[in-house]
Design an enzyme around this catalytic site. Structure first.
Site, short mmCIF file in Angstrom:
data_model
loop_
_atom_site.label_atom_id
_atom_site.label_comp_id
_atom_site.label_asym_id
_atom_site.label_seq_id
_atom_site.Cartn_x
_atom_site.Cartn_y
_atom_site.Cartn_z
CG HIS A 112 -1.77 -1.12 1.40
ND1 HIS A 112 -3.19 -1.15 0.55
CD2 HIS A 112 -2.13 -2.33 1.94
CE1 HIS A 112 -3.91 -1.88 0.84
NE2 HIS A 112 -3.02 -3.05 1.47
CB ALA A 155 8.59 -23.52 7.95
CE LYS A 172 20.99 -12.02 7.44
NZ LYS A 172 21.61 -11.75 8.25
#
Length: 203
Positions: free
Chosen positions: A108, A150, A170
């Site tokens: 946004h 995850a 990373k």
């Protein structure tokens, strides 16, 4: 016998309503499950009705017309996926998204929350696995043969042949070459010619 009956009763319906669904004919997702948990919510209850591949009823795909994808890839087919493609998303082939994965192509505007920033598309290569509850942010490119761990937050490009985890995400190690022989798969319908080279790449 059950697999063939399942395809005979429901498979042709799935192939008809999902022109961009290309998966193994047997052994991936049962067709009656696709019918009741995906097709019915999408087409009858208008949950993600414009998407041309199966989307789970708990997931949301915005601006699907700005998504391009290959085979063995159905963004939003897992639980609680959020795919926002306002600026476009390019998916390669053989991509799996874990439950809770979010891919957000535009933010946004800070001074107008009803407007979105323009930017380049997100690009995700071939043979990519994005782990559960990970988030991919705008303008990111993920190379071929990548695993995203995850709960990762991907806010910058991830090079090919790597395993990357964390917030921010990373690279922690190099990934071995993808070796699955996809040319041996029997698909639910005829594969377009443009994907033949991809399927034969690991021969």
């Amino acid at each position: 016998m059950f697999k063939k009956l399942d395809f005979f009763l429901f498979g042709w319906i799935i192939n008809w309503f999902y022109p961009e669904y290309y998966r193994p004919k047997y052994g991936y997702q049962r067709y009656y499950v696709l019918f009741f948990q995906y097709l019915v919510p999408q087409k009858m209850f208008r949950l993600n009705p414009k998407v041309k591949w199966p989307v789970h009823f708990t997931s949301k795909v915005l601006s699907p017309e700005k998504i391009t994808k290959g085979i063995l890839c159905d963004p939003g087919d897992n639980l609680n996926n959020y795919i926002q493609a306002n600026n476009g998303i390019v998916f390669g082939s053989n991509i799996e998204l874990g439950p809770g994965v979010s891919i957000i192509s535009s933010n946004h505007e800070s001074d107008n929350l009803r407007a979105h920033k323009k930017g380049k598309s997100i690009t995700i290569g071939n043979h990519v696995w994005i782990g559960a509850n990970s988030t991919i942010l705008p303008e990111v490119t993920i190379g071929n043969n990548v695993i995203i761990g995850a709960n990762s937050l991907v806010n910058k490009n991830i090079p090919a042949n790597s395993i990357a985890v964390g917030n921010p995400c990373k690279v922690i190690k190099q990934k071995k070459k993808y070796v699955e022989n996809l040319s041996e798969l029997i698909f639910n319908k005829k594969i377009p010619k443009k994907y033949v080279a991809f399927l034969n790449a690991n021969l």
